[in-house]
Motif scaffolding. Structure first.
Motif, PDB file in Angstrom:
ATOM      1  N   VAL A 151     -19.364 -44.171  44.256  1.00  0.00           N
ATOM      2  CA  VAL A 151     -20.575 -44.175  43.418  1.00  0.00           C
ATOM      3  C   VAL A 151     -21.601 -43.197  43.978  1.00  0.00           C
ATOM      4  O   VAL A 151     -22.242 -42.437  43.240  1.00  0.00           O
ATOM      5  CB  VAL A 151     -21.165 -45.597  43.288  1.00  0.00           C
ATOM      6  CG1 VAL A 151     -22.560 -45.576  42.704  1.00  0.00           C
ATOM      7  CG2 VAL A 151     -20.250 -46.475  42.439  1.00  0.00           C
ATOM      8  N   THR A 152     -21.742 -43.186  45.298  1.00  0.00           N
ATOM      9  CA  THR A 152     -22.711 -42.275  45.922  1.00  0.00           C
ATOM     10  C   THR A 152     -22.292 -40.822  45.766  1.00  0.00           C
ATOM     11  O   THR A 152     -23.122 -39.963  45.467  1.00  0.00           O
ATOM     12  CB  THR A 152     -22.874 -42.614  47.418  1.00  0.00           C
ATOM     13  OG1 THR A 152     -23.315 -43.965  47.526  1.00  0.00           O
ATOM     14  CG2 THR A 152     -23.884 -41.697  48.076  1.00  0.00           C
ATOM     15  N   LEU A 153     -21.017 -40.540  45.952  1.00  0.00           N
ATOM     16  CA  LEU A 153     -20.545 -39.160  45.808  1.00  0.00           C
ATOM     17  C   LEU A 153     -20.708 -38.645  44.378  1.00  0.00           C
ATOM     18  O   LEU A 153     -20.810 -37.443  44.156  1.00  0.00           O
ATOM     19  CB  LEU A 153     -19.082 -39.046  46.247  1.00  0.00           C
ATOM     20  CG  LEU A 153     -18.837 -39.198  47.746  1.00  0.00           C
ATOM     21  CD1 LEU A 153     -17.342 -39.231  48.036  1.00  0.00           C
ATOM     22  CD2 LEU A 153     -19.524 -38.086  48.529  1.00  0.00           C
ATOM     23  N   ASN A 154     -20.764 -39.556  43.444  1.00  0.00           N
ATOM     24  CA  ASN A 154     -20.907 -39.197  42.037  1.00  0.00           C
ATOM     25  C   ASN A 154     -22.297 -39.573  41.511  1.00  0.00           C
ATOM     26  O   ASN A 154     -22.476 -39.839  40.332  1.00  0.00           O
ATOM     27  CB  ASN A 154     -19.811 -39.903  41.221  1.00  0.00           C
ATOM     28  CG  ASN A 154     -19.693 -39.377  39.823  1.00  0.00           C
ATOM     29  OD1 ASN A 154     -19.915 -38.195  39.568  1.00  0.00           O
ATOM     30  ND2 ASN A 154     -19.362 -40.260  38.897  1.00  0.00           N
ATOM     31  N   PHE A 155     -23.307 -39.579  42.405  1.00  0.00           N
ATOM     32  CA  PHE A 155     -24.619 -40.102  42.034  1.00  0.00           C
ATOM     33  C   PHE A 155     -25.286 -39.317  40.916  1.00  0.00           C
ATOM     34  O   PHE A 155     -26.042 -39.866  40.137  1.00  0.00           O
ATOM     35  CB  PHE A 155     -25.535 -40.210  43.254  1.00  0.00           C
ATOM     36  CG  PHE A 155     -26.126 -38.912  43.717  1.00  0.00           C
ATOM     37  CD1 PHE A 155     -27.353 -38.484  43.250  1.00  0.00           C
ATOM     38  CD2 PHE A 155     -25.447 -38.122  44.636  1.00  0.00           C
ATOM     39  CE1 PHE A 155     -27.898 -37.291  43.687  1.00  0.00           C
ATOM     40  CE2 PHE A 155     -25.989 -36.938  45.071  1.00  0.00           C
ATOM     41  CZ  PHE A 155     -27.217 -36.511  44.597  1.00  0.00           C
TER      42      PHE A 155
END
Length: 173
Positions: free
Chosen positions: A33-37
Motif C-alpha cells: 500500500v505504501t509503495l503504491n501510495f
C-alpha cells in the motif's frame, strides 16, 4: 550453526509460526500500500511523514518475520526444538515463546526510532516537511526493513552504546 535448543511445545511452535505468517501478510500489505501510495485511495492525501511511518512499520515487520521464521524453521530442521518436560523447561518455554512473540514489537519500535533519526537529520539541515519527497519514504522503508531483520543485533548495539554513554557522561562505576 548455533547449538541453542529451544524449549517449545508443538502447540506453541505452531502458534508462533502462524503468528509470524500472519504478521508477514500484514507487513506485506502495509508495504505494498505504501509503495503504491500515489494511486492509493487510503494514503493519497496523507502527509509524507505518515506514509513513511506506515511503510517503515510494514517493512520492519517484513524483515523481522523473514528473519525469525527462518530462525525457527532452521531450528526445527536441525532438531533444536524440544518439548519441555520439567518445571524448569516449562519456565524456559515461556521465555522462548515470548522471545519470538515480542520481536516484531521491537522491530516496530526500531522502525519508529529510524524514522525519528531520519526526520531529525532532515530538520537539522532545515528542510521543511513540504520539501521532503518520496525518497524519504523509500529510505525509511529500506532502513526499517534492515532494522526489523536485525532486531537482535540492534538491541545489543543500543544496550552497549547506552552503557558507554551513561558511563562516560554520568560517570557511573
Amino acid at each position: 550453526m548455533s547449538g541453542l535448543i529451544y524449549k517449545l511445545s508443538k502447540t506453541k511452535l505452531w502458534i508462533i509460526f502462524c503468528y509470524f505468517v500472519l504478521l508477514f501478510v500484514v507487513g506485506a500489505i502495509l508495504t505494498i500500500v505504501t509503495l503504491n501510495f500515489e494511486n492509493s485511495c487510503l494514503l493519497g492525501n496523507a502527509p509524507i511523514t505518515l506514509i513513511a511511518i506506515i511503510g517503515g512499520i510494514g517493512s520492519a515487520i517484513l524483515g523481522n518475520t523473514i528473519y525469525y521464521i527462518r530462525k525457527l524453521y532452521k531450528a526445527c530442521i536441525r532438531n533444536a526444538v524440544e518439548n519441555p518436560c520439567s518445571y524448569n523447561e516449562k519456565v524456559s518455554e515461556i521465555g522462548n515463546f515470548f522471545y519470538f512473540i515480542t520481536r516484531p514489537f521491537f522491530a516496530i519500535a526500531f522502525s519508529l526510532l529510524i524514522h525519528i533519526s531520519l526526520k531529525s537529520s532532515v530538520n537539522f539541515i532545515t528542510v521543511k516537511e513540504a520539501i521532503i519527497d518520496n525518497g524519504f519514504i523509500y529510505l525509511n522503508m529500506l532502513l526499517s526493513f534492515i532494522g526489523g531483520f536485525a532486531t537482535g543485533s540492534m538491541i545489543t548495539f543500543i544496550e552497549e552504546k547506552s552503557k558507554k554513554v551513561i558511563k562516560e557522561k554520568i560517570n557511573l562505576e
